[in-house]
Scaffold this active site. Sequence first.
Site, short mmCIF file in Angstrom:
data_model
loop_
_atom_site.label_atom_id
_atom_site.label_comp_id
_atom_site.label_asym_id
_atom_site.label_seq_id
_atom_site.Cartn_x
_atom_site.Cartn_y
_atom_site.Cartn_z
N GLY A 131 9.94 46.10 64.50
CA GLY A 131 8.54 46.46 64.31
C GLY A 131 7.71 46.05 65.52
O GLY A 131 8.20 46.06 66.67
N SER A 132 6.48 45.65 65.24
CA SER A 132 5.52 45.44 66.33
C SER A 132 5.91 44.32 67.29
O SER A 132 5.35 44.27 68.39
CB SER A 132 4.14 45.14 65.75
OG SER A 132 3.75 46.24 64.96
N THR A 133 6.79 43.42 66.89
CA THR A 133 7.19 42.39 67.86
C THR A 133 7.76 43.05 69.10
O THR A 133 7.70 42.49 70.20
CB THR A 133 8.25 41.42 67.29
OG1 THR A 133 9.32 42.17 66.72
CG2 THR A 133 7.67 40.50 66.22
#
Lengths: 370, 729
Positions: free
Chosen positions: B323-325
């Site tokens: 995801g956004s990591t």
Amino acid sequence: MFNKVKTINIIKRFDYILLLLVAVVTVIGFFVLKSAAATMNTGSSIVKTQLVSIIIGAVICLILSLIDYTYFKPWGYFIFIVAIGLLIYVIFYGYGRLVDGIGSNSWILLGGYTFQPTEVAKVAYVMVIPALLANLKEEFSLKIFLLTILTALAPIGLILSQPEFGSAVVFTVSLIFMLFIYGIKFKWFAIGTGAVAALLPVIWLFLEKFQRDRIFSILTPDAENVDTSHIDRAKMAIGSGRLKGMGLFNGTQTQSGLPIKDTDFIFSVVGEELGFIGASLVIIILFLIIARIIYISANTDDLYGRYMTIGIAGMMMFHFIENVGMNLGLLPVTGIPLPFVSGGGTAMIINFALIGLVLSVSIRKKQSIT
Amino acid sequence: MVNDQKKIKLYKERKRLLVIIVVFALCAILLLARIFYIQFIKGEEYQKLAYQQQTRNQKLTPARGAIYDRYGNDLAISIYVNTISISPTAMRANELSVDLLARGLDKILKIGKETIIEKINKESEYELLVRQVEKEIGDELQSWLSDNNIAGVTIEDDTKRYYPNDNLAAHIIGFTGIDNQGLIGIEYTMDEVLKGIPGKITSEIDKNGTLIPFSTDNQIAAYDGLDVVLTIDENIQYIVEKALDEAIFKNDVTRGATAIVMDPKTGEILAMVSKPDFDLNNPRECPDGFDSTSWTGYSTKDINLLNQTVWRNKALSDTYEPGSTFKAITASIALEENVILLSTMTDDYEIEVQGWDINCWRSYPHGEETFLEGIYNSCNPVFVKVSQLLGIDIFYEYVEMFGFYDKTKINLQGESNSLFQKDFGLEYQEIDLAVASFGQRFKITPIQIITAYSAIANDGKLLQPFIVKELLDSQGNIAKKFETITVRQVISSQTSQTMREVLKGVVSEGTGKNAYVPGYDVAGKTGTSETDEENVYTASFCGFAPAGNPVITVLVVLHDPQGDSYYGGVIAAPVVGQIIEETLEYLQVPRNLDEALIERDVLIPELIGYSIDQATDILDELQLQSILIGDNILEDVSVSYQYPLAKTIVKEESIVVLYSYLPEEKERVTMPNLLHKTIYEAKVTLNALGLNIDTKGLGTCIDQSVNKGEKIEKGSIITVTFRYTDNVE
């Protein structure tokens, strides 16, 4: 006056050779046992029991040798009946199954001590059966002969149902020796052997699995699924002994995992720790003891004494050959101890008692003629 | 005549006696010959067998090495134990009855009387009773045996693995099987080193061809296993386990969690936690929530279950969508390739790629913003546009350079491969690139993402993570030291420096606010991703601190949280913040704090006995406020009771309640509802009631230590937890 003559006779006619041989093998045996027991949990109590038994046995031996063996005829019947009673008792209430390594209810527990009725029966056997045979020799009757055989087979049957195959053979061999010297015709031996052979499959059915295994392992040494570890260990121990042995308390097998080393496999201890020299010495001494008993038998004119001694010789001979033979992997493993060497109080005392009887006979062997 | 007949008969009998003696003599000779055969002809062979048997029994097995943490604290050690076996034959020869023997043995060994009786009655020479009991039990048994003169029981010395910390670092350390062979973790991967080299017996033949078996020269001594020193720090491991346990409980995390702490400058793993875990001293216990009937822990079915649940090291074995990591990676690539500047204006309005509409995570978009703001706000369309500027080839080239295509080769078993479209033999499409830019539609392992973050923190150098620091021999000398391995330079140190600042901004101003720790300059990125199952989310946060000179990189991944929120920025970020704060404090890293902003701690003094006047002066001096309670408050009346009590530590400006009399009933107030209040609002509300505040976190109130409506003594300290809930993904 009569007493005085008898006393002189005893000292003069005493069989010192037999006594000496027994003494030597007992002393060797005691030290071998001490070594065998050194690494056992209960080692100290085994050694103590053995020492006490040797002393009691020696005293009983001397006492019996002083008594005229013919007095034992009536006593023999009494002991015989008691022994039969005990043999019946152990079948139902026997203690310590498998206690001697072969699986049997052959022990009676008495005030913290154990003893084997089978051993008591041995003494009774050589007191009673020779008496019956001697009577028969004087006046033969088929009916009494058959009754005698039946009486002789009774303890054997009881011991077999313990089940204690080895001891049953001890009595059988003793009986065969007595019958042989009694003069029974070879024809009858053949018939007897045939009958036993016919019974063998039946006996096989009554044997327990481990007993079959042990017989089987002798017949087919390489068969799998058979527990031959005892014999392997014994052979390894004896093989390691070589000429001089590894020395008492130094045998690697003896001081580690050699099974039942204080009784059944004590000869392996002799082989490992005392080597060929020690092992052959023990064999020769035991051979000489038994040969001496046979010699005494041959020189006894009294039939009762003659049959008694040959019966004793038969018992000891079987013990000797079977025990050494199984240690060497020649015979099936049974719980038959080596006379005067194996640990075990009852057996030691009884062996001494049997020697006492032989000594008694030997002192008085010429009485009937002179 | 009669005499003659008798003599003939006797002669005949003597002949038969002669037969007996001859046969007997032959038997005796046969026995002697057999002994001769065994002792001389076969003697050597039997001697050899005996020797082998003997030496096999000798303890030539080496001692297994210990496992230590980086400071030498015991993680796995071998302790001496006893294995108890019996010889049934010999047992039955005892004077005691089988029943009494079994009762006595059971009293000490506690393995069940019936089991023991069954074994004593077996037709065998050897029966195992119990393995690896404590030495004290063996000693107790030995004295019982001696006291009662019991034969036939063997007590063998043995060693057993013992793990002093039970569950701590269970997946890393691993455990051993019954024969001391490593099964998982370091016990498995370092088994060769730990187990040592068994001793050997060589047979030497002298010049005559005779075996010389008993000389000690022929014995090669056993080499004890080496001790393994891990890079793990027991204290940090404990901090992480505690933080993760709390997070799992608070957020009702149902499918486990993992957290890793790494030194970005060396690649050393300082802590690695996977939940659920297990007790290393009892690894085969049925995991919670599974049917324990017919559970053995040894059947294939049971072992499969254990492998899938508690034994599974999620840090290496689980693959998930980052995801956004992953946006930190995309941003790094963009800045390194110089396709965009942080100040370049862009927007996060809906963008269409190959027929798919891509929106920002927030229900209403952030609108026109710079690339930097796009990163702070974690806007998906911004990253899609940036990735399109990079193109498929360059983007995936960097993905590979950051190590996402390869296993990290950390020295632990069970590391999974990542999963990209290429692994299914597919060409990358525009849509693949677009969604990959914000970390979706591919799966990586937690260890891969923290390794990549460490590269961003470490001047762009990708290091191979490692967990074994050194090997020690039995004298404690270093036998082997493991050094940092640099895999490659992925981005320039310039880009690294920029990214550190950017990610620091994400925490101080953007979606990662909840990871903020005063004075420790946390840098990092949140992540929330949907799994293959609908409505099952993975919340994560990866970051490092201090941003200027990173000391640790921390990753926290929570699988399927069922609590109030599933956003990484809400539930994973504070865990990372907590781990960073406690770890850096433990490592004595100084805080970079503006003096004026520091709220000092004050120790409240004993005021009872002083006059009211004196007491208020003392409190003033300490920058504490006072509230006076009493009917006749005169300056010379002395203080009879105070709350909080002396020696309590409070923040400056806190309130101390002073009583002029000894109160039977202390003054109480009703606890207000602080939910959604800011720190300032909460403080004012509480102070107005004569209550003190102890704040945790930043943002708005999500929790208060005393429930609203409860009656509470004036002067009490209320712990209030704050969290950013708005614009935190």
